[in-house]
Write a protein that holds these residues in place. Structure first.
Motif, PDB file in Angstrom:
ATOM      1  N   THR A  91       0.805  -1.310  -0.046  1.00  0.00           N
ATOM      2  CA  THR A  91      -0.017  -0.008  -0.004  1.00  0.00           C
ATOM      3  C   THR A  91       0.952   1.383  -0.101  1.00  0.00           C
ATOM      4  OG1 THR A  91      -0.212   0.074   2.428  1.00  0.00           O
ATOM      5  CG2 THR A  91      -1.912  -1.048   1.260  1.00  0.00           C
ATOM      6  N   HIS A  92       2.031   1.035   0.025  1.00  0.00           N
ATOM      7  CA  HIS A  92       2.866   2.228  -0.212  1.00  0.00           C
ATOM      8  C   HIS A  92       4.421   2.083  -0.825  1.00  0.00           C
ATOM      9  CE1 HIS A  92       4.084   6.303   1.936  1.00  0.00           C
ATOM     10  NE2 HIS A  92       5.313   5.916   1.311  1.00  0.00           N
ATOM     11  N   ILE A  93       4.534   2.521  -1.897  1.00  0.00           N
ATOM     12  CA  ILE A  93       5.862   2.340  -2.656  1.00  0.00           C
ATOM     13  C   ILE A  93       6.091   3.426  -3.583  1.00  0.00           C
ATOM     14  CG2 ILE A  93       4.870   0.522  -4.349  1.00  0.00           C
ATOM     15  CD1 ILE A  93       7.408  -0.959  -4.022  1.00  0.00           C
ATOM     16  N   HIS A  94       7.499   3.850  -3.848  1.00  0.00           N
ATOM     17  CA  HIS A  94       7.927   4.728  -4.610  1.00  0.00           C
ATOM     18  C   HIS A  94       8.676   4.213  -5.890  1.00  0.00           C
ATOM     19  CE1 HIS A  94       7.306   8.095  -1.599  1.00  0.00           C
ATOM     20  NE2 HIS A  94       7.429   7.123  -0.804  1.00  0.00           N
ATOM     21  N   TYR A  95       8.099   4.056  -6.976  1.00  0.00           N
ATOM     22  CA  TYR A  95       9.014   3.491  -8.108  1.00  0.00           C
ATOM     23  C   TYR A  95      10.117   4.241  -8.464  1.00  0.00           C
ATOM     24  CZ  TYR A  95       7.901   5.704 -12.820  1.00  0.00           C
ATOM     25  OH  TYR A  95       7.841   6.498 -14.008  1.00  0.00           O
ATOM     26  N   SER A 108      -0.333   9.896   1.137  1.00  0.00           N
ATOM     27  CA  SER A 108       0.365  10.792   1.480  1.00  0.00           C
ATOM     28  C   SER A 108       1.558  10.243   2.629  1.00  0.00           C
ATOM     29  CB  SER A 108       0.029  11.963   1.841  1.00  0.00           C
ATOM     30  OG  SER A 108       1.265  13.264   2.013  1.00  0.00           O
ATOM     31  N   HIS A 109       2.177  10.990   3.263  1.00  0.00           N
ATOM     32  CA  HIS A 109       3.090  10.456   4.405  1.00  0.00           C
ATOM     33  C   HIS A 109       2.486  11.484   5.598  1.00  0.00           C
ATOM     34  CE1 HIS A 109       5.811   9.864   0.939  1.00  0.00           C
ATOM     35  NE2 HIS A 109       6.260   8.780   1.791  1.00  0.00           N
ATOM     36  N   VAL A 110       2.630  10.734   6.747  1.00  0.00           N
ATOM     37  CA  VAL A 110       2.334  11.346   7.789  1.00  0.00           C
ATOM     38  C   VAL A 110       3.018  10.872   9.322  1.00  0.00           C
ATOM     39  CG1 VAL A 110       0.464   9.990   8.790  1.00  0.00           C
ATOM     40  CG2 VAL A 110       0.431  12.487   9.384  1.00  0.00           C
ATOM     41  N   GLY A 116       1.163   6.912   4.882  1.00  0.00           N
ATOM     42  CA  GLY A 116       2.335   6.064   5.356  1.00  0.00           C
ATOM     43  C   GLY A 116       2.842   6.374   6.412  1.00  0.00           C
ATOM     44  N   HIS A 117       3.176   5.269   7.313  1.00  0.00           N
ATOM     45  CA  HIS A 117       4.023   5.336   8.467  1.00  0.00           C
ATOM     46  C   HIS A 117       3.084   5.684   9.848  1.00  0.00           C
ATOM     47  CE1 HIS A 117       7.422   5.351   5.823  1.00  0.00           C
ATOM     48  NE2 HIS A 117       6.879   6.285   5.212  1.00  0.00           N
ATOM     49  N   CYS A 118       2.578   6.639   9.927  1.00  0.00           N
ATOM     50  CA  CYS A 118       1.773   6.830  11.209  1.00  0.00           C
ATOM     51  C   CYS A 118       2.329   6.521  12.402  1.00  0.00           C
ATOM     52  CB  CYS A 118       0.326   6.049  10.858  1.00  0.00           C
ATOM     53  SG  CYS A 118      -0.594   6.617   9.453  1.00  0.00           S
ATOM     54  N   THR A 122       6.012  -1.678   1.682  1.00  0.00           N
ATOM     55  CA  THR A 122       7.288  -1.741   1.723  1.00  0.00           C
ATOM     56  C   THR A 122       8.024  -0.310   1.731  1.00  0.00           C
ATOM     57  OG1 THR A 122       7.425  -1.619  -0.844  1.00  0.00           O
ATOM     58  CG2 THR A 122       7.360  -3.830   0.282  1.00  0.00           C
ATOM     59  N   ASP A 123       7.531   0.713   1.070  1.00  0.00           N
ATOM     60  CA  ASP A 123       8.240   1.973   1.146  1.00  0.00           C
ATOM     61  C   ASP A 123       9.365   2.050   0.377  1.00  0.00           C
ATOM     62  OD1 ASP A 123       8.266   4.828   1.445  1.00  0.00           O
ATOM     63  OD2 ASP A 123       9.257   4.847   3.313  1.00  0.00           O
ATOM     64  N   VAL A 124       9.525   1.109  -0.439  1.00  0.00           N
ATOM     65  CA  VAL A 124      10.794   1.244  -1.187  1.00  0.00           C
ATOM     66  C   VAL A 124      10.901   2.521  -1.992  1.00  0.00           C
ATOM     67  CG1 VAL A 124      12.079   0.405  -3.418  1.00  0.00           C
ATOM     68  CG2 VAL A 124      11.262  -1.106  -1.879  1.00  0.00           C
TER      69      VAL A 124
HETATM   70 ZN    ZN Z   1       7.210   6.570   1.236  1.00  0.00          ZN
END
Ligand code: ZN
Ligand code: GUN
Length: 435
Positions: free
Chosen positions: A73-77, A228-230, A267-269, A318-320
Motif C-alpha cells: 500500500t505504499h511504494i515509490h517506483y 501521502s506521508h504522516v 504512510g508510516h503513522c 514496503t516504502d521502497v
Molecule cells: Zn514513502
C-alpha cells in the motif's frame, strides 16, 4: 470461455483472523478455477473437480501454496535504483539521494525503463497491486500506468504534488499540479485495471494553496485514492508543527483540507496520538505500516497495540526506496519484530491477511482483489515451501497453518515466489526468470 485450473494447497480469507479463528480458509488439496480472468470457483479439489471442464488446462502444483496476490500500500517506483542508500535519517536522505534521483524522471526514457523493471520486480515478489508514488513529472505517472497496463495489473498510482521546500527542478505549482492531476485522472482512473491516487508528497512540501487544490480535486472525484506521508520522523513532525501552527497535529493538517476519508492512505503513522488514530478510524483513512523503511531510516516503531485499540485501519507496505525490500514476506518479517518490540504478537496468519484481503477491504477493493472468492479478479501467487534448503527443512516440520505461514514470512522473499498470476495470466515464473 477459456478455463484453467490450478490444483494446490490454498489459503484465502473470509474476514480478519484476529476477529474470528475461522476467517482463514485453508485447503490441503485445493483448486482455483479461473474463467476469463476471474475466479470461477475455489475450494477443495474433491468438491470441485467435476467443475473442471474437459478441455481445461490443469496445473498440478500440489506441493505449492496458492495465496491471493500481495497488496503493497505504499511504494515509490522512482526510488528503485536508489534502494539501500545510507543516510542519518529521513530528511537528509530525501535531500541527498531522493530528490536528485527523482530529477531523472523528467526523461521519459528513464521513466519507462524504470517502470518496466519496477513492475517486474513487484511481480517477482508476488505483489500484484501496489499504491505507487511517481515523481512530480506527469510523464512519470504515464510511464508507470503504461507498464502496469501492459501486464494487466490492478495498480493505483499518482503524480507527486510538491510546490515548496524542494529543489526547483522538482517543483510544480498549485495550478500545474491541479491541471496535471486532473488530466491523469481523466486518462487513467478506472481505465482498465488502473486507478488514480492524488499524491501530495507530505505536508511540508505543499503550500496551503496546493492543499486547497487537492481538496477540490478530491471532492470532484469521490472514488479516487489519496496518498501521502504522516508522522514518520520526529524532525519532520516538528517541521510540520512550525509550518502549520494552527493545526492540532500533523494529521490534522490533512483533515483540515478534507483529505481523510475512505481510500486515503497515509504512510508510516508512527508519531500519531490516540486522537489522531481515532480520527483515522472514524474517517476510514488507512495507515500503511512500512517496517523495513522505519527501521532502516531509524524513524520509529509503529504501535500495533494502539492501532488495534483505536481501530485504526492498518495495512503493510514496503516504502521502497526507504524500505529495503520489495518483498511483502520480508515486510512481514520486520512487521512481526516491530510488533514484538511493542509487546504485541502479530501472527503470520494475520500478516498474510493484512497483505491481501485486509488491504483490499481497507482500500474498498474487496469486491475485486484480495481473496480467491468467486468473481474476484484472478490475481494470485504460488509460493514454494521448498524454495531454499532451509525453508524446505523448516516447512517439512510445520505442523499447523500458522507455522507454515510463519516460515514463509520469516524466511521467505522473492525466492519463495514460484509463479505470479494477474487476471488469470502468468506474469512471473521463477524458473523462466532464472534462465
Ligand atoms: Zn514513502
Ligand atoms: N516523506 C516525504 N517523502 C518521502 C519519501 O520519498 N520517502 C519516505 N519514506 N518518506 C517521505
Amino acid at each position: 470461455m477459456t478455463q484453467s485450473a490450478f490444483r494446490a494447497k490454498l489459503l484465502t480469507f473470509t474476514g480478519d483472523p484476529a476477529q474470528s479463528p475461522d476467517a482463514a480458509v485453508f485447503h490441503e488439496d485445493g483448486v482455483v478455477i479461473v474463467e476469463d480472468g476471474r475466479v470461477a470457483a475455489s475450494g477443495a479439489w474433491s468438491a470441485l473437480k467435476d467443475r473442471v471442464s474437459d478441455g481445461a488446462s490443469v496445473q498440478d502444483l500440489r506441493d505449492k501454496l496458492i495465496v491471493p496476490g500481495f497488496i503493497d500500500t505504499h511504494i515509490h517506483y522512482p526510488q528503485t535504483d536508489m534502494i539501500a542508500s545510507p543516510a542519518p535519517g529521513l530528511l537528509p536522505w530525501l535531500e541527498t539521494y531522493t530528490f536528485p534521483t527523482e530529477r531523472g524522471f523528467a526523461d521519459e526514457a528513464v521513466a519507462a525503463d524504470t517502470a518496466r523493471f519496477f513492475v517486474d520486480e513487484l511481480l517477482a515478489s508476488g505483489t500484484t497491486t501496489a499504491l505507487v508514488y511517481c515523481t512530480v513529472h506527469k510523464q512519470s505517472a504515464d510511464a508507470l500506468f503504461t507498464a502496469s497496463e501492459a501486464k494487466n495489473l490492478r495498480m493505483v498510482a499518482g503524480k507527486v504534488l510538491m510546490d515548496r521546500h524542494c529543489p526547483d527542478f522538482l517543483r510544480d505549482t498549485p495550478q500545474t499540479g491541479y491541471d496535471d492531476s486532473a488530466e491523469l485522472i481523466a486518462r487513467w482512473h478506472n481505465n482498465g485495471r488502473q486507478m488514480y491516487a492524488l499524491t501530495p508528497r507530505f505536508a511540508p512540501t505543499s503550500t496551503e494553496a496546493q492543499l486547497e487544490a487537492c481538496e477540490a480535486l478530491a471532492k470532484a472525484h469521490g472514488d479516487i485514492f489519496i496518498q501521502s506521508h504522516v508522522a514518520e520522523n520526529l524532525d519532520e513532525v516538528a517541521w510540520v508543527k512550525s509550518l502549520f501552527p494552527r493545526q492540532r497535529s500533523y494529521l490534522d493538517v490533512y483533515d483540515h483540507y478534507s483529505l481523510l476519508r475512505r481510500r486515503a492512505v497515509y504512510g508510516h503513522c508512527i508519531w500519531l496520538d490516540d486522537e489522531d488514530r481515532r480520527r483515522m478510524a472514524e474517517t476510514g483513512a488507512v495507515a500503511a505500516h512500512c517496517p523495513t523503511s522505519n527501521l532502516f531510516l531509524g524513524s520509529g516503531l509503529f504501535d500495533f497495540a494502539k492501532a488495534q485499540e483505536t481501530q485504526m485501519p492498518v495495512t503493510l507496505a514496503t516504502d521502497v526506496g526507504g524500505g529495503t525490500s520489495f518483498s511483502m514476506l520480508q515486510t512481514m518479517n520486520e512487521a512481526h519484530k516491530v510488533a514484538r518490540m511493542g509487546g504485541h504478537h502479530l501472527t503470520a496468519t494475520r500478516m498474510f491477511w493484512l497483505a491481501t484481503a485486509g488491504a483490499a477491504q481497507a482500500l474498498d477493493l474487496a469486491d475485486k482483489i484480495g481473496t480467491l472468492a468467486p468473481q474476484s479478479e484472478a490475481d494470485f501467487v504460488v509460493l514454494d515451501p521448498k524454495a531454499t534448503p532451509l525453508l524446505a527443512r523448516r516447512t517439512a516440520r510445520a505442523d499447523s497453518l500458522e507455522e507454515l505461514l510463519f516460515a514463509f514470512a520469516l524466511l521467505g522473499d522473492d525466492r519463495a515466489v514460484y509463479e505470479t498470476y494477474a487476471a488469470g495470466a502468468r506474469v512471473h515464473s521463477r524458473e523462466q526468470a532464472r534462465r
